[in-house]
Design an enzyme around this catalytic site. Structure first.
Site, PDB file in Angstrom:
ATOM      1  N   ASN A   1      72.593   0.257  85.408  1.00 42.43           N
ATOM      2  CA  ASN A   1      72.133   1.598  85.080  1.00 42.43           C
ATOM      3  C   ASN A   1      72.994   2.621  85.814  1.00 42.43           C
ATOM      4  OD1 ASN A   1      70.047   3.553  84.020  1.00 42.43           O
ATOM      5  ND2 ASN A   1      69.950   4.007  86.211  1.00 42.43           N
ATOM      6  N   GLU A   2      73.665   3.464  85.045  1.00 40.08           N
ATOM      7  CA  GLU A   2      74.440   4.591  85.585  1.00 40.08           C
ATOM      8  C   GLU A   2      75.389   4.177  86.700  1.00 40.08           C
ATOM      9  OE1 GLU A   2      72.098   8.063  86.305  1.00 40.08           O
ATOM     10  OE2 GLU A   2      71.672   8.231  84.173  1.00 40.08           O
TER      11      GLU A   2
ATOM     12  N   TYR B   1      69.174  18.458  82.675  1.00 41.51           N
ATOM     13  CA  TYR B   1      70.222  18.542  83.696  1.00 41.51           C
ATOM     14  C   TYR B   1      71.442  19.317  83.198  1.00 41.51           C
ATOM     15  CZ  TYR B   1      67.631  15.015  86.320  1.00 41.51           C
ATOM     16  OH  TYR B   1      66.660  14.349  87.017  1.00 41.51           O
TER      17      TYR B   1
ATOM     18  N   TRP C   1      62.538   8.890  78.819  1.00 40.11           N
ATOM     19  CA  TRP C   1      62.378   8.862  80.276  1.00 40.11           C
ATOM     20  C   TRP C   1      61.288   9.849  80.619  1.00 40.11           C
ATOM     21  CZ3 TRP C   1      63.848   5.337  83.602  1.00 40.11           C
ATOM     22  CH2 TRP C   1      63.605   5.589  84.965  1.00 40.11           C
TER      23      TRP C   1
HETATM   24  C1  GCB Z   1      68.501   8.777  85.327  1.00 37.56           C
HETATM   25  C2  GCB Z   1      68.219   7.544  86.089  1.00 37.56           C
HETATM   26  C3  GCB Z   1      66.766   7.425  86.474  1.00 37.56           C
HETATM   27  C4  GCB Z   1      66.270   8.768  86.990  1.00 37.56           C
HETATM   28  C5  GCB Z   1      66.387   9.781  85.860  1.00 37.56           C
HETATM   29  C6  GCB Z   1      65.947  11.177  86.297  1.00 37.56           C
HETATM   30  O1  GCB Z   1      69.452   8.891  84.625  1.00 37.56           O
HETATM   31  O2  GCB Z   1      68.634   6.390  85.422  1.00 37.56           O
HETATM   32  O3  GCB Z   1      66.617   6.446  87.444  1.00 37.56           O
HETATM   33  O4  GCB Z   1      64.968   8.712  87.473  1.00 37.56           O
HETATM   34  O5  GCB Z   1      67.712   9.861  85.436  1.00 37.56           O
HETATM   35  O6  GCB Z   1      64.784  11.517  86.169  1.00 37.56           O
HETATM   36  O7  GCB Z   1      66.802  11.927  86.794  1.00 37.56           O
END
Ligand code: GCB
Length: 698
Positions: free
Chosen positions: A419-420, A481, A562
């Site tokens: 991941n990332e 973001y 997410w």
């Molecule tokens: C992401 C990450 C995750 C973070 C999320 C966030 O890209 O993979 O672990 O919690 O963003 O909320 O910034």
């Protein structure tokens, strides 16, 4: 604090009528715990607390932000702690083998029995199992001690991540007693049985059943391995039996082909049909061991041009991400907690689920099998890697455990490799991860030739990393973001083009939201996402735009919001609470479903529903406002203070709008009714219109 004298020591008593087969006894009750590195020889005194598993020491300090615990480097206790428990073996256990199985201990754990070191496990998320036979006293109480340590370890992924790394024995533990010859509990703590679908056609399914048998005798053993498959109604549909000689003190493996005529497929949410596979071990004319596993007959692929194919048919995968975390409980979740989470995820209408960012509980996997979710599960290779050979070895160990322990769950469809990850971006900077990822993909395929590997990248530019998993996915946050929610329209085709026209996944997208924060009138993106004001309305806008672009999008193979539930990330300080990532569709206590939850429910479920958005935005100050309702009904009517404002048909993403609704000063009764196929569903709320505070813009 409870002193030891006050705690009755309940000894584990294995059933007195021990059968020849394995016995599993819970070790969850009656531990003593101290959050300090007291050492193996420490006396258990009044400083030790009585605790039961699942247990973590970070349920509170890991969720309250770093400012609350200024003395602790990460804002929560990351260090060693000790657990102690007694147990006694009944006479009947004499001559049998005894194992201890921990479903997870975070992060590095050392297990001692009767003051002798039994073994160490490095990694916070997988089960592990040690044999205790030669460590035990049959005549007296045995003492097990566990040193668990959730410090930072440079050789154990993750090195960093946006979530609290809870410490403790946070999943159940059990003692397993077996015959001297048994189906091995020691093969990376898997079931010791691996069910592989070799061929799946309408007339018949060919399954290979691999069984790993361990002989604890000092002489060779002749075992017979019997396989029995039963259907959902308990009828036997396939059997097989094989001889298996196992040398003294050795482990042997047997592969048995079985066939099921006219197989009933596991079809995701449409029909998550399960068979049951039972493997029995016979020796000297008796059954000495048995293991039962779920069997779902399905094939899974991600085709570059057609997306996810479940049983060779395109299957739309849309879902959410989920962490193993809950308000005030941290990682120490009960089966009921897992059950409620999966119920809410199914209620939302998800067809897919990403278990972020690590292997989760077997209870969750069982629930997903039965619920028909297509699950992405990954190893915790987040942000960066270290150049230590031990780090690579540990990543491979965690991958092996995840695959072997999850192998028989039909819901587990995609193995996530990272991941990332990016050597040039992440802190702390690490070496280029390409070689390690290449090795991990190879290992995943060696262990499991039936499932594709995937990974989540944050980069929107070409990268060699994108080519390494079988299929790549992207974590994208336009409107949060960076950029605006309108960017989704160009972004999705861009990502696919970048991958040579192949379909890509969206492994994360979303925005933060507090149910206490609201924005009236024209919505604007937050100036900085790290600030306190996280209006619920903005999260909804981001999801509305994202889904409008993502649904039926030919560039995508799957999408994962997410995130399903707000979760603890102690280092965060934003939204309405420090220590929390508030991008959840549901609050961390699981009590409140935010507006965006109902947006997806309207889009993803068939049961008629209506939902009044911005219901919590009261008092209000704008007399003229838009009213928005999410609904999957054919006709939706709005009533304000008893007067109908007309019937509206939901748009392509199930939104109904009444622009320029005029509210009366004081309390307004807002009601909506949805109608479909002779059914009616209703929702209502009350909004109080107040005069705008003095000095506010007209
Ligand atoms: C992401 C990450 C995750 C973070 C999320 C966030 O890209 O993979 O672990 O919690 O963003 O909320 O910034």
């Amino acid at each position: 604090m409870i002193s030891r004298a006050m705690v009755p020591t309940v000894l584990v008593c294995l059933s007195s009528a021990l059968s020849a087969q394995r016995q599993a006894t819970s070790l969850d009750a009656d531990w003593r715990f101290i959050r300090s590195d007291v050492g193996l020889g420490a006396t258990v005194d009044s400083r030790w607390q009585a605790v039961a598993l699942p247990h973590t020491w970070n349920n509170l300090d890991g969720q309250n932000g770093t400012a609350a615990d200024p003395g602790l480097v990460d804002g929560y206790y990351r260090g060693a702690a000790w657990y102690e428990r007694q147990f006694q073996l009944p006479k009947e256990a004499a001559g049998r083998r005894v194992f201890v199985r921990f479903e997870a201990v975070s992060i590095v754990s050392d297990v001692y029995v009767n003051d002798r070191h039994v073994g160490q496990h490095r990694g916070a998320f997988a089960a592990f199992c040690f044999e205790l036979t030669s460590f035990l006293r049959s005549d007296a109480a045995n003492v097990i001690r566990v040193r668990a340590d959730n410090s930072h370890f440079q050789d154990v992924p993750p090195l960093s991540a946006d979530f609290t790394m809870g410490g403790g024995i946070y999943r159940p533990a059990s003692l397993i007693t077996t015959d001297a010859v048994c189906i091995s509990p020691l093969d990376s703590a898997s079931s010791g049985v691996y069910l592989t679908i070799k061929q799946l056609a309408a007339e018949s399914a060919a399954i290979e059943v691999r069984t790993v048998v361990s002989n604890g005798l000092t002489t060779a053993a002749n075992a017979q391995v019997e396989v029995e498959i039963t259907d959902g109604g308990g009828q036997i549909v396939a059997t097989g039996k094989r001889e298996l000689p196992v040398a003294a003190g050795q482990t042997a493996t047997v592969d048995q082909p079985v066939r099921i005529a006219h197989p009933h497929l596991w079809q995701g949410r449409k029909d998550p049909y399960l068979y049951t596979a039972t493997v029995r071990l016979h020796r000297e004319g008796r059954v000495v061991d048995a293991v039962t596993q779920p069997l779902g007959l399905r094939t899974i692929q991600i085709a570059p041009d057609r997306g996810v194919l479940l049983n060779d048919e395109p299957y739309p995968v849309h879902g959410v991400n989920r962490h193993q975390d809950r308000l005030n409980k941290g990682w120490a979740l009960t089966p009921e907690d897992h059950g409620e989470d999966i119920r809410q995820i199914l209620d939302l209408g998800c067809t897919g689920l990403r278990l972020a960012h690590y292997q989760q509980s077997g209870v969750v996997h069982d629930l997903c099998d039965r619920g028909g979710l297509l699950v992405w599960q990954e190893i915790p290779l987040v942000n960066s890697i270290s150049g230590l050979p031990e780090f690579a070895a540990n990543a491979k160990q965690q991958l092996t455990e995840m695959i072997k322990q999850g192998y028989n769950h039909p819901s587990l469809c995609f193995w996530g490799l990272f991941n990332e990850l990016n050597a040039t971006w992440a802190e702390p900077l690490g070496p280029a991860p390409d070689q390690l990822i290449t090795e991990l993909r190879k290992l995943a395929h060696q262990l499991d030739a039936t499932r594709p590997t995937v990974a989540a990248s944050w980069m929107r530019e070409p990268s060699s990393l994108h080519e390494l998993p079988d299929r790549i996915s992207f974590n994208v946050y336009p409107g949060w973001y960076w950029g605006s929610p309108d960017d989704y329209e160009k972004l999705l085709p861009h990502l696919s083009e970048m991958m040579g026209g192949r379909r890509v996944g969206i492994s994360e997208y979303g925005a933060g939201a507090s149910i206490l924060h609201h924005q009236e009138g024209v919505l604007t993106p937050p100036k900085s996402t790290g600030t306190r004001f996280h209006p619920e309305e903005w999260q909804a806008i981001v999801h509305e735009r994202a889904w409008a672009c993502a649904q039926n999008n030919p560039h995508l193979w799957g999408t994962f919001v997410w995130v399903m539930f707000d979760f603890a990330s102690d280092k965060r300080d934003e939204g309405d609470a420090p220590g929390r990532n508030d991008k959840g569709l549901v609050t961390a206590d699981r009590q409140v479903r935010k507006d965006a939850f109902f947006f997806y429910q309207a889009n993803w479920t068939g049961e008629p529903m209506v939902y009044l958005a911005s219901r919590r935005m009261t008092p209000r100050h704008l007399a003229t406002t838009e009213v928005k309702v999410y609904s999957n009904c054919a006709d939706v009517e709005l009533m304000v203070n008893g007067a109908s404002l007309g019937v509206v048909h939901p748009d392509a993403v199930k939104i109904c709008r009444w622009p320029a609704v005029v509210l009366a000063p004081g309390v307004n009764r807002i009601e909506t009714v949805g109608r479909r196929d002779g059914k009616e569903v209703r929702d209502q709320c009350a909004w109080t219109l107040e005069a705008a505070p003095a000095g506010s813009p007209p």
